[in-house]
Scaffold this active site. Sequence first.
Site, PDB file in Angstrom:
ATOM      1  N   GLY A 140      41.861  -8.733 -14.322  1.00  0.00           N
ATOM      2  CA  GLY A 140      40.599  -8.439 -13.638  1.00  0.00           C
ATOM      3  C   GLY A 140      40.944  -7.904 -12.276  1.00  0.00           C
ATOM      4  O   GLY A 140      41.277  -8.658 -11.370  1.00  0.00           O
ATOM      5  N   HIS A 141      40.960  -6.585 -12.140  1.00  0.00           N
ATOM      6  CA  HIS A 141      41.345  -5.981 -10.872  1.00  0.00           C
ATOM      7  C   HIS A 141      40.089  -5.596 -10.093  1.00  0.00           C
ATOM      8  O   HIS A 141      39.313  -4.757 -10.530  1.00  0.00           O
ATOM      9  CB  HIS A 141      42.240  -4.760 -11.124  1.00  0.00           C
ATOM     10  CG  HIS A 141      43.555  -5.136 -11.737  1.00  0.00           C
ATOM     11  ND1 HIS A 141      44.362  -4.265 -12.407  1.00  0.00           N
ATOM     12  CD2 HIS A 141      44.204  -6.321 -11.759  1.00  0.00           C
ATOM     13  CE1 HIS A 141      45.450  -4.901 -12.819  1.00  0.00           C
ATOM     14  NE2 HIS A 141      45.369  -6.151 -12.439  1.00  0.00           N
ATOM     15  N   GLN A 150      48.588  -9.101 -14.136  1.00  0.00           N
ATOM     16  CA  GLN A 150      49.082 -10.475 -13.958  1.00  0.00           C
ATOM     17  C   GLN A 150      50.153 -10.506 -12.852  1.00  0.00           C
ATOM     18  O   GLN A 150      50.104  -9.677 -11.955  1.00  0.00           O
ATOM     19  CB  GLN A 150      49.605 -11.062 -15.276  1.00  0.00           C
ATOM     20  CG  GLN A 150      48.497 -11.340 -16.307  1.00  0.00           C
ATOM     21  CD  GLN A 150      48.079 -10.109 -17.101  1.00  0.00           C
ATOM     22  OE1 GLN A 150      48.919  -9.376 -17.598  1.00  0.00           O
ATOM     23  NE2 GLN A 150      46.791  -9.878 -17.219  1.00  0.00           N
ATOM     24  N   LYS A 197      46.185  -6.797  -6.410  1.00  0.00           N
ATOM     25  CA  LYS A 197      46.846  -5.527  -6.771  1.00  0.00           C
ATOM     26  C   LYS A 197      45.839  -4.389  -6.869  1.00  0.00           C
ATOM     27  O   LYS A 197      46.152  -3.247  -6.540  1.00  0.00           O
ATOM     28  CB  LYS A 197      47.598  -5.674  -8.110  1.00  0.00           C
ATOM     29  CG  LYS A 197      48.737  -6.662  -8.059  1.00  0.00           C
ATOM     30  CD  LYS A 197      49.425  -6.804  -9.404  1.00  0.00           C
ATOM     31  CE  LYS A 197      48.576  -7.449 -10.477  1.00  0.00           C
ATOM     32  NZ  LYS A 197      48.219  -8.863 -10.220  1.00  0.00           N
ATOM     33  N   ASP A 256      46.351 -12.183  -9.686  1.00  0.00           N
ATOM     34  CA  ASP A 256      45.239 -12.250  -8.726  1.00  0.00           C
ATOM     35  C   ASP A 256      45.713 -12.115  -7.280  1.00  0.00           C
ATOM     36  O   ASP A 256      45.120 -12.672  -6.367  1.00  0.00           O
ATOM     37  CB  ASP A 256      44.439 -13.564  -8.881  1.00  0.00           C
ATOM     38  CG  ASP A 256      43.979 -13.768 -10.307  1.00  0.00           C
ATOM     39  OD1 ASP A 256      43.536 -12.778 -10.910  1.00  0.00           O
ATOM     40  OD2 ASP A 256      44.080 -14.903 -10.811  1.00  0.00           O
TER      41      ASP A 256
HETATM   42  P1  IMP Z   1      46.338 -14.842 -21.626  1.00  0.00           P
HETATM   43  O1  IMP Z   1      46.959 -13.709 -20.876  1.00  0.00           O
HETATM   44  O2  IMP Z   1      44.860 -14.692 -21.837  1.00  0.00           O
HETATM   45  O3  IMP Z   1      47.086 -15.153 -22.886  1.00  0.00           O
HETATM   46  O4  IMP Z   1      46.482 -16.152 -20.711  1.00  0.00           O
HETATM   47  C1  IMP Z   1      47.733 -16.771 -20.432  1.00  0.00           C
HETATM   48  C2  IMP Z   1      47.786 -17.295 -19.004  1.00  0.00           C
HETATM   49  O5  IMP Z   1      47.816 -16.197 -18.104  1.00  0.00           O
HETATM   50  C3  IMP Z   1      46.576 -18.151 -18.603  1.00  0.00           C
HETATM   51  O6  IMP Z   1      47.011 -19.155 -17.704  1.00  0.00           O
HETATM   52  C4  IMP Z   1      45.690 -17.159 -17.867  1.00  0.00           C
HETATM   53  O7  IMP Z   1      44.834 -17.794 -16.952  1.00  0.00           O
HETATM   54  C5  IMP Z   1      46.750 -16.314 -17.168  1.00  0.00           C
HETATM   55  N1  IMP Z   1      46.282 -14.954 -16.872  1.00  0.00           N
HETATM   56  C6  IMP Z   1      46.125 -13.926 -17.722  1.00  0.00           C
HETATM   57  N2  IMP Z   1      45.696 -12.829 -17.078  1.00  0.00           N
HETATM   58  C7  IMP Z   1      45.589 -13.164 -15.788  1.00  0.00           C
HETATM   59  C8  IMP Z   1      45.230 -12.428 -14.623  1.00  0.00           C
HETATM   60  O8  IMP Z   1      44.921 -11.238 -14.643  1.00  0.00           O
HETATM   61  N3  IMP Z   1      45.256 -13.138 -13.457  1.00  0.00           N
HETATM   62  C9  IMP Z   1      45.636 -14.432 -13.401  1.00  0.00           C
HETATM   63  N4  IMP Z   1      45.981 -15.156 -14.459  1.00  0.00           N
HETATM   64  C10 IMP Z   1      45.964 -14.524 -15.643  1.00  0.00           C
END
Ligand code: IMP
Length: 425
Positions: A40-41, A224, A16, A13
């Site tokens: 979520g971009h 991420q 990017k 977040d």
């Molecule tokens: P997962 O990727 O859904 O398995 O989540 C694992 C961890 O990564 C959790 O803490 C999510 O909130 C975090 N996470 C996954 N994708 C994002 C992102 O795009 N932005 C911020 N945190 C993320």
Amino acid sequence: MPVTVVVGGQWGDEGKGKIVDILAQDANIIARYQGGANAGHTVVYNGRKYVLHLVPSGILNARTICALGAGCVIDPARLLDEIDGLISAGINVDGRLFISHQAHLILPYHKILDALNEKRLGDGAIGVTGQGIGPAYTDKYSRCGIRMVDLLDKDTFIEKVKVNVEYKNRIIKELYNEPTIISDSIVSDYLGYRERLLPLIKDVSVLLNSAIADGRVIICEGAQGTLLDIDWGTYPYVTSSHSTAGGAVIGLGIGPTRIDKVLGVIKAYTTRVGKGLFPTEFEAEMQCRIRAAGAEFGATTGRARRCGWFDAVITRYAARLNSVDSWALTKLDVLSQLKTLQICVAYEYEGQRYEQFPPDMRIVERGKPIYDELEGWNAPIDEVRRLSGLPKPAHKYIERLAELTGAPIEMVSVGRERGETIFIE
Ligand code: IMP
């Protein structure tokens, strides 16, 4: 630079999407290298907000080709919804979006298992996005995943779904005592998606390597952030892929010597969603203030993001792990209302000072952040377009961040629109 990797320097977040959208104006291909619809971009273009989860952020630029690499996990229903949304917004996606044969598919049982696993973990839950990411990568490494290439042959696909569903049902029933799933309905939904996905399947490695040979400009888009990387992040509170710059090489099928530049993206403060340690997290009142000012709510889940001071220990770590050449600093405008600012320069634990991010998470958890205090600028900066137009304390803040992280800052974002950006020579 012909091949640039754009990587998040914090816990995701960082903004990017906006940076990739800007770079896409001069690029030929934008290739996403890992993750799935957990990302979520957000891109704001001509006053309209687009939230992209799977489609690379370059899609808004009519001339760019977009690709999803082998390192991605694709949820077809989400992807097709996203494509439909773009089409209805007047964006032509035809012949501009491709998916690697080797990218893995997310199936409904991945999402079910993601939720059941979180429930099982109780207080120790990761706080996942619920998009089936962990279970899909688990299948990939267990060598039972289903890939885009499997869609090419209907019978192979149906057989693989059946075998997987049989096994997953045993877990769902025997371990969790929950209702099982039916492979026929999955097969019929996915064969429907198949018709629309087949034209998108392409050898992304060939596409990129030929483009590199022709001197084309490529942006490798990470999702991420560094601290969520499966190996280098704050394990186990991480995602299940390689969000660091190295993931671009594996996830896209290009060699390491083809990467010309790594552009890290960092926010002017720190946020994270989900659980896990966060040394510089604000106390309640500041949380609310910055969350509101920065609209810090997850683009995928809508969850409130946790907010804190800029942590130079994690960004120094990100600079090292990714060989960051320079940074894009985002959301500087959000800090405009503050009279003083703090930057975490090191952690202290049992009398020892840690300037390098400690691999032992217990030290990070129990350590105390050591802060530098800087004067705030306490004035709006969203209309500033040149470095010289920024108030002196904002200059100082930028300089200090560059000094502490060991990489220069080449772009400063002061608003959501493309144009609300300061470029630094
Ligand atoms: P997962 O990727 O859904 O398995 O989540 C694992 C961890 O990564 C959790 O803490 C999510 O909130 C975090 N996470 C996954 N994708 C994002 C992102 O795009 N932005 C911020 N945190 C993320």
